[in-house]
Design a protein around this motif. Sequence first.
Motif, mmCIF file in Angstrom:
data_model
loop_
_atom_site.group_PDB
_atom_site.id
_atom_site.type_symbol
_atom_site.label_atom_id
_atom_site.label_comp_id
_atom_site.label_asym_id
_atom_site.label_seq_id
_atom_site.Cartn_x
_atom_site.Cartn_y
_atom_site.Cartn_z
ATOM 1 N N VAL A 1 -3.204 -2.148 -2.704
ATOM 2 C CA VAL A 1 -1.786 -1.842 -2.905
ATOM 3 C C VAL A 1 -1.392 -0.619 -2.059
ATOM 4 N N ALA A 2 -2.244 0.413 -2.073
ATOM 5 C CA ALA A 2 -1.955 1.618 -1.278
ATOM 6 C C ALA A 2 -1.895 1.264 0.208
ATOM 7 N N TYR A 3 -2.830 0.438 0.650
ATOM 8 C CA TYR A 3 -2.858 0.028 2.054
ATOM 9 C C TYR A 3 -1.604 -0.781 2.404
ATOM 10 N N ALA A 4 -1.233 -1.727 1.562
ATOM 11 C CA ALA A 4 -0.045 -2.552 1.815
ATOM 12 C C ALA A 4 1.217 -1.690 1.820
ATOM 13 N N ASN A 5 1.307 -0.741 0.899
ATOM 14 C CA ASN A 5 2.470 0.149 0.862
ATOM 15 C C ASN A 5 2.541 1.021 2.112
ATOM 16 N N ALA A 6 1.402 1.509 2.565
ATOM 17 C CA ALA A 6 1.371 2.349 3.772
ATOM 18 C C ALA A 6 1.790 1.542 4.995
ATOM 19 N N ARG A 7 1.341 0.311 5.088
ATOM 20 C CA ARG A 7 1.737 -0.535 6.225
ATOM 21 C C ARG A 7 3.228 -0.853 6.176
ATOM 22 N N GLU A 8 3.768 -1.061 4.984
ATOM 23 C CA GLU A 8 5.208 -1.305 4.848
ATOM 24 C C GLU A 8 5.994 -0.054 5.243
ATOM 25 N N PHE A 9 5.490 1.109 4.829
ATOM 26 C CA PHE A 9 6.119 2.371 5.229
ATOM 27 C C PHE A 9 6.127 2.490 6.750
ATOM 28 N N ARG A 10 4.993 2.184 7.375
ATOM 29 C CA ARG A 10 4.909 2.268 8.841
ATOM 30 C C ARG A 10 5.903 1.311 9.497
ATOM 31 N N LYS A 11 6.000 0.117 8.973
ATOM 32 C CA LYS A 11 6.934 -0.865 9.533
ATOM 33 C C LYS A 11 8.373 -0.340 9.455
ATOM 34 N N LYS A 12 8.747 0.212 8.310
ATOM 35 C CA LYS A 12 10.107 0.723 8.128
ATOM 36 C C LYS A 12 10.363 1.952 9.000
ATOM 37 N N THR A 13 9.371 2.843 9.088
ATOM 38 C CA THR A 13 9.581 4.052 9.881
ATOM 39 C C THR A 13 9.652 3.721 11.369
ATOM 40 N N ARG A 14 8.887 2.755 11.808
ATOM 41 C CA ARG A 14 8.971 2.348 13.219
ATOM 42 C C ARG A 14 10.361 1.826 13.540
ATOM 43 N N ALA A 15 10.895 0.990 12.659
ATOM 44 C CA ALA A 15 12.231 0.429 12.889
ATOM 45 C C ALA A 15 13.285 1.534 12.859
ATOM 46 N N ALA A 16 13.185 2.430 11.895
ATOM 47 C CA ALA A 16 14.154 3.526 11.778
ATOM 48 C C ALA A 16 14.065 4.462 12.980
ATOM 49 N N LEU A 17 12.855 4.761 13.399
ATOM 50 C CA LEU A 17 12.674 5.654 14.539
ATOM 51 C C LEU A 17 13.167 4.994 15.827
ATOM 52 N N ALA A 18 12.921 3.702 15.976
ATOM 53 C CA ALA A 18 13.405 2.988 17.161
ATOM 54 C C ALA A 18 14.933 3.036 17.226
#
Length: 168
Positions: free
Chosen positions: A139-156
């Motif tokens: 769950v922690a790993y999946a949440n971290a990957r989702e966070f990364r996905k969202k932050t990449r999109a927001a940063l882009a």
Amino acid sequence: LDRAAAASDVYKRQILVTVLAGYDPRDADSISDKVSNYTLALHHRDRAPIIGILGHYFELAEADVRTRTESALRTLEAAGAEIRVIDPGFEITEVLPNQWIIQTSEAAASYQSFYVGDEDSFQASTRSMIDAGFKHSGVAYANAREFRKKTRAALAESLSQIDVLLSP
């Protein structure tokens, strides 16, 4: 957020960025979007550059670093650059803990078959990283990957509004 190599000048840095931005079939998170030729931007300027700073990240810098960066920003602004404070919609302090979960979990998964039973053949720092990865839940790993996905999109999205990001 990926890391890029340093270069001796802006042109060489743009070449590196163009190469690093390309698709990597061995990277599960690599995106096969069309890659811009970043070196063209160096030759076709019809306006002053727009320099962005991450407000929250900038505030975390030590006082002397912040002072020097502010001085550089004033110099760039006086030379005609536009300065924009950007807010990508996430706290910069959340990036490293999530990256740590991903990095250590993937290290544990990658080295599991070599590691278990032969831990002493690994350097202490590598053992520490792999051991940390074994402790994270799915769950922690999946949440971290989702966070990364969202932050990449927001940063882009934030980066699309500026020409360069200046950080302390």
